[in-house]
Motif scaffolding. Sequence first.
Motif, PDB file in Angstrom:
ATOM      1  N   CYS A 199       0.839  -1.086   0.105  1.00  0.00           N
ATOM      2  CA  CYS A 199       0.162   0.202   0.136  1.00  0.00           C
ATOM      3  C   CYS A 199       0.456   1.352   0.235  1.00  0.00           C
ATOM      4  CB  CYS A 199      -0.932   0.152   1.073  1.00  0.00           C
ATOM      5  SG  CYS A 199      -2.041   1.753   1.478  1.00  0.00           S
ATOM      6  N   ARG A 200       0.718   2.066  -1.076  1.00  0.00           N
ATOM      7  CA  ARG A 200       1.285   3.628  -1.008  1.00  0.00           C
ATOM      8  C   ARG A 200       0.302   4.607  -0.845  1.00  0.00           C
ATOM      9  NH1 ARG A 200       4.551   4.109  -6.814  1.00  0.00           N
ATOM     10  NH2 ARG A 200       2.480   3.219  -7.471  1.00  0.00           N
ATOM     11  N   CYS A 201      -1.236   5.074  -0.048  1.00  0.00           N
ATOM     12  CA  CYS A 201      -2.211   4.948   0.094  1.00  0.00           C
ATOM     13  C   CYS A 201      -2.026   5.606   2.049  1.00  0.00           C
ATOM     14  CB  CYS A 201      -3.605   4.910  -0.613  1.00  0.00           C
ATOM     15  SG  CYS A 201      -4.043   3.922   0.332  1.00  0.00           S
TER      16      CYS A 201
ATOM     17  N   CYS B 135      -1.977  -3.565   0.016  1.00  0.00           N
ATOM     18  CA  CYS B 135      -2.821  -3.586  -0.429  1.00  0.00           C
ATOM     19  C   CYS B 135      -3.832  -4.458  -0.053  1.00  0.00           C
ATOM     20  CB  CYS B 135      -2.378  -2.905  -2.198  1.00  0.00           C
ATOM     21  SG  CYS B 135      -3.768  -2.558  -2.860  1.00  0.00           S
TER      22      CYS B 135
ATOM     23  N   HIS C 295      -7.246   2.290  -2.449  1.00  0.00           N
ATOM     24  CA  HIS C 295      -7.276   2.835  -3.162  1.00  0.00           C
ATOM     25  C   HIS C 295      -7.957   3.550  -3.951  1.00  0.00           C
ATOM     26  CE1 HIS C 295      -5.563  -0.716  -5.164  1.00  0.00           C
ATOM     27  NE2 HIS C 295      -5.603   0.330  -6.016  1.00  0.00           N
TER      28      HIS C 295
HETATM   29  S1  FES Z   1      -2.127   1.219  -1.864  1.00  0.00           S
HETATM   30 FE1  FES Z   1      -3.569   1.645  -0.617  1.00  0.00          FE
HETATM   31  S2  FES Z   1      -5.451   0.266  -0.599  1.00  0.00           S
HETATM   32 FE2  FES Z   1      -4.187  -0.119  -2.305  1.00  0.00          FE
END
Ligand code: FES
Length: 68
Positions: free
Chosen positions: A24-26, A35, A39
């Motif tokens: 995940c990057r968010c 992830c 996102h």
């Molecule tokens: S990049 Fe955060 S949930 Fe997918």
Amino acid sequence: MINTQNHPRRHEEKIPAGKRVAFCRCWQSAAFPHCDGTHRKLSDQTGDALGPVVVTAVPAAEEEKPGE
Ligand code: FES
């Protein structure tokens, strides 16, 4: 987006060769650091192009060498 969920700043994980993992990057995944697709909802809400970094582990012999 920032770390509003108070996730750990650092994560280490060994990935078996051949396995693919989306990180995940968010900062909003319920499965952080992995992830979970959250996102997509955020992208729809904000218009930002959010998405994970996807890592595929390969055996050491298959690693690309710089310049090749
Ligand atoms: S990049 Fe955060 S949930 Fe997918």
